[in-house]
Write a protein that holds these residues in place. Structure first.
Motif, PDB file in Angstrom:
ATOM      1  N   GLY A  87       2.219  11.893  -9.960  1.00  0.00           N
ATOM      2  CA  GLY A  87       1.364  13.079  -9.907  1.00  0.00           C
ATOM      3  C   GLY A  87      -0.089  12.794  -9.607  1.00  0.00           C
ATOM      4  O   GLY A  87      -0.940  13.660  -9.728  1.00  0.00           O
ATOM      5  N   HIS A  88      -0.379  11.576  -9.194  1.00  0.00           N
ATOM      6  CA  HIS A  88      -1.750  11.177  -8.854  1.00  0.00           C
ATOM      7  C   HIS A  88      -1.934  11.337  -7.343  1.00  0.00           C
ATOM      8  O   HIS A  88      -1.989  10.362  -6.599  1.00  0.00           O
ATOM      9  N   PHE A  89      -2.041  12.573  -6.896  1.00  0.00           N
ATOM     10  CA  PHE A  89      -2.004  12.862  -5.464  1.00  0.00           C
ATOM     11  C   PHE A  89      -3.204  12.307  -4.705  1.00  0.00           C
ATOM     12  O   PHE A  89      -3.055  11.805  -3.589  1.00  0.00           O
ATOM     13  N   ASP A  90      -4.390  12.382  -5.288  1.00  0.00           N
ATOM     14  CA  ASP A  90      -5.574  11.880  -4.593  1.00  0.00           C
ATOM     15  C   ASP A  90      -5.509  10.366  -4.422  1.00  0.00           C
ATOM     16  O   ASP A  90      -5.856   9.837  -3.365  1.00  0.00           O
ATOM     17  N   ARG A  91      -5.075   9.685  -5.458  1.00  0.00           N
ATOM     18  CA  ARG A  91      -4.959   8.214  -5.378  1.00  0.00           C
ATOM     19  C   ARG A  91      -3.885   7.829  -4.361  1.00  0.00           C
ATOM     20  O   ARG A  91      -4.047   6.879  -3.605  1.00  0.00           O
ATOM     21  N   SER A  92      -2.805   8.588  -4.325  1.00  0.00           N
ATOM     22  CA  SER A  92      -1.753   8.357  -3.345  1.00  0.00           C
ATOM     23  C   SER A  92      -2.318   8.476  -1.933  1.00  0.00           C
ATOM     24  O   SER A  92      -2.073   7.608  -1.079  1.00  0.00           O
ATOM     25  N   ALA A  93      -3.086   9.529  -1.689  1.00  0.00           N
ATOM     26  CA  ALA A  93      -3.675   9.738  -0.362  1.00  0.00           C
ATOM     27  C   ALA A  93      -4.631   8.607   0.012  1.00  0.00           C
ATOM     28  O   ALA A  93      -4.691   8.206   1.183  1.00  0.00           O
ATOM     29  N   GLU A  94      -5.351   8.067  -0.965  1.00  0.00           N
ATOM     30  CA  GLU A  94      -6.255   6.942  -0.694  1.00  0.00           C
ATOM     31  C   GLU A  94      -5.482   5.741  -0.163  1.00  0.00           C
ATOM     32  O   GLU A  94      -5.921   5.083   0.779  1.00  0.00           O
ATOM     33  N   TYR A  95      -4.351   5.444  -0.792  1.00  0.00           N
ATOM     34  CA  TYR A  95      -3.549   4.320  -0.313  1.00  0.00           C
ATOM     35  C   TYR A  95      -2.973   4.599   1.069  1.00  0.00           C
ATOM     36  O   TYR A  95      -2.925   3.715   1.924  1.00  0.00           O
ATOM     37  N   LEU A  96      -2.541   5.830   1.311  1.00  0.00           N
ATOM     38  CA  LEU A  96      -2.011   6.175   2.635  1.00  0.00           C
ATOM     39  C   LEU A  96      -3.081   5.998   3.700  1.00  0.00           C
ATOM     40  O   LEU A  96      -2.808   5.483   4.788  1.00  0.00           O
ATOM     41  N   ASP A  97      -4.303   6.411   3.395  1.00  0.00           N
ATOM     42  CA  ASP A  97      -5.413   6.283   4.349  1.00  0.00           C
ATOM     43  C   ASP A  97      -5.748   4.824   4.651  1.00  0.00           C
ATOM     44  O   ASP A  97      -6.282   4.517   5.715  1.00  0.00           O
ATOM     45  N   ALA A  98      -5.447   3.934   3.719  1.00  0.00           N
ATOM     46  CA  ALA A  98      -5.775   2.511   3.893  1.00  0.00           C
ATOM     47  C   ALA A  98      -4.741   1.758   4.725  1.00  0.00           C
ATOM     48  O   ALA A  98      -4.985   0.625   5.140  1.00  0.00           O
ATOM     49  N   ILE A  99      -3.603   2.383   4.991  1.00  0.00           N
ATOM     50  CA  ILE A  99      -2.554   1.712   5.766  1.00  0.00           C
ATOM     51  C   ILE A  99      -2.978   1.646   7.228  1.00  0.00           C
ATOM     52  O   ILE A  99      -3.378   2.642   7.816  1.00  0.00           O
ATOM     53  N   THR A 100      -2.867   0.454   7.790  1.00  0.00           N
ATOM     54  CA  THR A 100      -3.237   0.241   9.186  1.00  0.00           C
ATOM     55  C   THR A 100      -1.980   0.053  10.028  1.00  0.00           C
ATOM     56  O   THR A 100      -0.922  -0.296   9.521  1.00  0.00           O
TER      57      THR A 100
ATOM     58  N   ARG B  69       0.836  -1.207   0.000  1.00  0.00           N
ATOM     59  CA  ARG B  69       0.000   0.000   0.000  1.00  0.00           C
ATOM     60  C   ARG B  69       0.870   1.255   0.000  1.00  0.00           C
ATOM     61  O   ARG B  69       0.612   2.202  -0.735  1.00  0.00           O
ATOM     62  N   TYR B  70       1.890   1.255   0.855  1.00  0.00           N
ATOM     63  CA  TYR B  70       2.767   2.423   0.912  1.00  0.00           C
ATOM     64  C   TYR B  70       3.501   2.610  -0.420  1.00  0.00           C
ATOM     65  O   TYR B  70       3.624   3.724  -0.922  1.00  0.00           O
ATOM     66  N   ALA B  71       3.989   1.509  -0.978  1.00  0.00           N
ATOM     67  CA  ALA B  71       4.703   1.591  -2.261  1.00  0.00           C
ATOM     68  C   ALA B  71       3.783   2.141  -3.350  1.00  0.00           C
ATOM     69  O   ALA B  71       4.196   2.981  -4.151  1.00  0.00           O
ATOM     70  N   LEU B  72       2.526   1.703  -3.371  1.00  0.00           N
ATOM     71  CA  LEU B  72       1.574   2.214  -4.356  1.00  0.00           C
ATOM     72  C   LEU B  72       1.289   3.702  -4.112  1.00  0.00           C
ATOM     73  O   LEU B  72       1.181   4.483  -5.064  1.00  0.00           O
ATOM     74  N   ALA B  73       1.187   4.086  -2.860  1.00  0.00           N
ATOM     75  CA  ALA B  73       0.993   5.507  -2.541  1.00  0.00           C
ATOM     76  C   ALA B  73       2.169   6.326  -3.060  1.00  0.00           C
ATOM     77  O   ALA B  73       1.987   7.378  -3.675  1.00  0.00           O
ATOM     78  N   TYR B  74       3.374   5.831  -2.835  1.00  0.00           N
ATOM     79  CA  TYR B  74       4.580   6.529  -3.280  1.00  0.00           C
ATOM     80  C   TYR B  74       4.626   6.634  -4.808  1.00  0.00           C
ATOM     81  O   TYR B  74       4.920   7.691  -5.361  1.00  0.00           O
ATOM     82  N   VAL B  75       4.320   5.552  -5.480  1.00  0.00           N
ATOM     83  CA  VAL B  75       4.359   5.539  -6.942  1.00  0.00           C
ATOM     84  C   VAL B  75       3.299   6.488  -7.518  1.00  0.00           C
ATOM     85  O   VAL B  75       3.575   7.239  -8.455  1.00  0.00           O
ATOM     86  N   HIS B  76       2.112   6.475  -6.938  1.00  0.00           N
ATOM     87  CA  HIS B  76       1.072   7.399  -7.403  1.00  0.00           C
ATOM     88  C   HIS B  76       1.507   8.846  -7.160  1.00  0.00           C
ATOM     89  O   HIS B  76       1.269   9.711  -8.006  1.00  0.00           O
ATOM     90  N   TYR B  77       2.144   9.101  -6.023  1.00  0.00           N
ATOM     91  CA  TYR B  77       2.658  10.448  -5.753  1.00  0.00           C
ATOM     92  C   TYR B  77       3.675  10.851  -6.823  1.00  0.00           C
ATOM     93  O   TYR B  77       3.599  11.943  -7.385  1.00  0.00           O
ATOM     94  N   GLN B  78       4.618   9.982  -7.113  1.00  0.00           N
ATOM     95  CA  GLN B  78       5.654  10.282  -8.099  1.00  0.00           C
ATOM     96  C   GLN B  78       5.054  10.511  -9.488  1.00  0.00           C
ATOM     97  O   GLN B  78       5.591  11.285 -10.275  1.00  0.00           O
TER      98      GLN B  78
END
Length: 86
Positions: free
Chosen positions: A47-60, A36-45
C-alpha cells in the motif's frame, strides 16, 4: 539478502520483504532493475504507492517496460479507489 527477499515475495510476506530494503540498498543490489522492480511491487502490495512509483521511475532500459506500465496503472487505480473512501 537477495535470495531471502525473493523467497518472502513468493510467500507473499511483503512487510517482511520490505524489512530487507535497507540491507539490499547497503549491498548495492538496488542498482539492479530486477531488484528495483521487485521493491516497487512489494511497496505496491504493502500500500506504499508513492514509494512504489519512485522505484518504477528509477528503472532504466526497456526490459521491464510492460510490467512498469501495468504496475503504474494498478497504482493509479488503487489511489483512485482509496480516494473514493476518504
Amino acid at each position: 539478502a537477495s535470495q531471502r527477499f525473493n523467497i518472502l515475495i513468493e510467500m507473499k510476506r511483503y512487510e517482511e520483504a520490505l524489512s530487507l530494503e535497507a540491507r539490499l540498498q547497503s549491498l548495492g543490489l538496488v542498482e539492479d532493475n530486477a531488484v528495483r522492480y521487485a521493491l516497487a511491487y512489494v511497496h505496491y502490495q504493502a500500500g506504499h504507492f508513492d514509494r512504489s512509483a519512485e522505484y518504477l521511475d528509477a528503472i532504466t532500459g526497456s526490459e521491464f517496460k510492460r510490467q512498469i506500465i501495468q504496475l503504474n496503472e494498478a497504482i493509479e487505480a488503487s489511489k483512485s479507489r482509496k480516494n473514493q473512501y476518504f
